[in-house]
Write an enzyme that holds these catalytic residues in place. Structure first.
Site, PDB file in Angstrom:
ATOM      1  N   ARG A  22      11.377  -0.354  11.774  1.00 48.49           N
ATOM      2  CA  ARG A  22      10.126  -0.325  12.536  1.00 48.49           C
ATOM      3  C   ARG A  22      10.114  -1.437  13.572  1.00 48.49           C
ATOM      4  O   ARG A  22      10.450  -2.576  13.263  1.00 48.49           O
ATOM      5  CB  ARG A  22       8.946  -0.500  11.571  1.00 48.49           C
TER       6      ARG A  22
ATOM      7  N   ARG B 245      -0.208  -8.666  13.679  1.00 48.39           N
ATOM      8  CA  ARG B 245      -0.742  -7.667  12.748  1.00 48.39           C
ATOM      9  C   ARG B 245      -1.649  -8.331  11.715  1.00 48.39           C
ATOM     10  O   ARG B 245      -2.685  -7.787  11.357  1.00 48.39           O
ATOM     11  CB  ARG B 245       0.415  -6.924  12.057  1.00 48.39           C
TER      12      ARG B 245
ATOM     13  N   ARG C  32      11.738  -5.510   4.083  1.00 49.03           N
ATOM     14  CA  ARG C  32      11.642  -4.066   4.344  1.00 49.03           C
ATOM     15  C   ARG C  32      12.526  -3.698   5.544  1.00 49.03           C
ATOM     16  O   ARG C  32      13.220  -2.682   5.518  1.00 49.03           O
ATOM     17  CB  ARG C  32      10.177  -3.696   4.622  1.00 49.03           C
TER      18      ARG C  32
ATOM     19  N   LYS D  48       0.832  -1.213   0.000  1.00 47.72           N
ATOM     20  CA  LYS D  48       0.000   0.000   0.000  1.00 47.72           C
ATOM     21  C   LYS D  48       0.867   1.263   0.000  1.00 47.72           C
ATOM     22  O   LYS D  48       0.614   2.191  -0.754  1.00 47.72           O
ATOM     23  CB  LYS D  48      -0.936   0.034   1.225  1.00 47.72           C
TER      24      LYS D  48
ATOM     25  N   ARG E 174      -9.457   0.874   9.144  1.00 47.77           N
ATOM     26  CA  ARG E 174      -9.018  -0.492   9.445  1.00 47.77           C
ATOM     27  C   ARG E 174     -10.071  -1.262  10.224  1.00 47.77           C
ATOM     28  O   ARG E 174      -9.844  -2.425  10.564  1.00 47.77           O
ATOM     29  CB  ARG E 174      -7.745  -0.436  10.286  1.00 47.77           C
TER      30      ARG E 174
HETATM   31  P1  AMP Z   1       0.964   0.665   9.369  1.00 51.37           P
HETATM   32  O1  AMP Z   1       2.120   1.601   9.182  1.00 51.37           O
HETATM   33  O2  AMP Z   1      -0.229   1.049   8.534  1.00 51.37           O
HETATM   34  O3  AMP Z   1       1.348  -0.781   9.209  1.00 51.37           O
HETATM   35  O4  AMP Z   1       0.489   0.829  10.882  1.00 51.37           O
HETATM   36  C1  AMP Z   1       1.344   0.527  11.962  1.00 51.37           C
HETATM   37  C2  AMP Z   1       0.535   0.387  13.238  1.00 51.37           C
HETATM   38  O5  AMP Z   1      -0.113   1.624  13.533  1.00 51.37           O
HETATM   39  C3  AMP Z   1      -0.589  -0.631  13.188  1.00 51.37           C
HETATM   40  O6  AMP Z   1      -0.147  -1.950  13.459  1.00 51.37           O
HETATM   41  C4  AMP Z   1      -1.509  -0.104  14.294  1.00 51.37           C
HETATM   42  O7  AMP Z   1      -1.001  -0.382  15.579  1.00 51.37           O
HETATM   43  C5  AMP Z   1      -1.408   1.394  14.083  1.00 51.37           C
HETATM   44  N1  AMP Z   1      -2.405   1.883  13.106  1.00 51.37           N
HETATM   45  C6  AMP Z   1      -2.156   2.446  11.885  1.00 51.37           C
HETATM   46  N2  AMP Z   1      -3.303   2.791  11.282  1.00 51.37           N
HETATM   47  C7  AMP Z   1      -4.300   2.414  12.121  1.00 51.37           C
HETATM   48  C8  AMP Z   1      -5.717   2.469  12.049  1.00 51.37           C
HETATM   49  N3  AMP Z   1      -6.345   2.968  10.979  1.00 51.37           N
HETATM   50  N4  AMP Z   1      -6.420   1.997  13.110  1.00 51.37           N
HETATM   51  C9  AMP Z   1      -5.819   1.506  14.188  1.00 51.37           C
HETATM   52  N5  AMP Z   1      -4.488   1.392  14.321  1.00 51.37           N
HETATM   53  C10 AMP Z   1      -3.727   1.848  13.298  1.00 51.37           C
END
Ligand code: AMP
Length: 197
Positions: A139, A150, A127, A13, A88
């Site tokens: 990360r 996740r 990554r 994404k 999400r």
């Molecule tokens: P990402 O970078 O999109 O993989 O997000 C990393 C982490 O941020 C996720 O595993 C969640 O803990 C939190 N997070 C990101 N976006 C959301 C969302 N829309 N709702 C809830 N938690 C989020």
């Protein structure tokens, strides 16, 4: 153009969103990036989100909805935006629909990157390795253990959005296992089609 990129962690994404930013001049709104920035800056939101993110679980709807509502009112979102990693949950999907309706706006399309789960953990580990090799911070959630959680969160809370957007006639699916440029071409075709209709 207001669109959502949907798919599990590691689906690509972020990579595709970045290409859309360059091509269409609209911003990528990644709630993950925004939350990581809040954690780094040690804001109140960051302090509340940190442990949850480190465990691979989802931050509360209340927090992310507030972040997005504030962000879409900024000037650079006037022409549209790409939502990456948001919504999400079904509650977030309802919230974004309401947020947009309050502003006289609506979503144009939701693009799902359809991927093979077995490939995802490998992509995430790659990554992490690439970030490390480039001297960038890795990360905390990009490792095999947290990745499992996740992915579980994705299936439990996010995958139902596929049906939700299908029912709302907004869902388009692209093959996320294709080469990066091919995925971009598929997304371009979807967007061209959306703009035509
Ligand atoms: P990402 O970078 O999109 O993989 O997000 C990393 C982490 O941020 C996720 O595993 C969640 O803990 C939190 N997070 C990101 N976006 C959301 C969302 N829309 N709702 C809830 N938690 C989020």
């Amino acid at each position: 153009m207001k669109l959502i990129l949907l798919g599990p962690p590691g689906a690509g994404k972020g990579t595709q969103a970045q290409r859309l930013v360059d091509k269409h001049g609209i911003p990528q709104l990644s709630t993950g990036d925004m939350l990581r920035a809040a954690v780094k800056a040690e804001t109140e939101v960051g302090k509340r989100a940190k442990a949850v993110m480190d465990a691979g679980e989802l931050v509360s709807d209340e927090i992310v909805n507030a972040i997005v509502a504030e962000r879409i009112d900024q000037d650079d979102c006037a022409k549209g935006f790409i939502l990456d990693g948001y919504p999400r949950t079904l509650a977030q999907a309802d919230a974004v629909a309401d947020m947009l309706a309050e502003r006289g706006l609506h979503l144009d399309v939701v693009i799902e990157l359809v991927v093979d789960d077995k490939a995802l953990v490998g992509r995430i580990l790659k990554r992490a390795e690439e970030a490390k090799a480039a001297g960038q911070p890795v990360r905390k959630d990009d490792n095999a253990e947290v990745f499992d959680e996740r992915l579980r969160e994705y299936y439990k809370k996010t995958a139902p959005l596929i049906g939700y957007y299908y029912a709302n006639d907004l869902l388009k699916q692209v093959d996320g296992m294709a080469a990066i440029d091919d995925v971009t071409a598929q997304i371009d075709a979807v967007l061209a089609d959306t703009l035509r209709n």
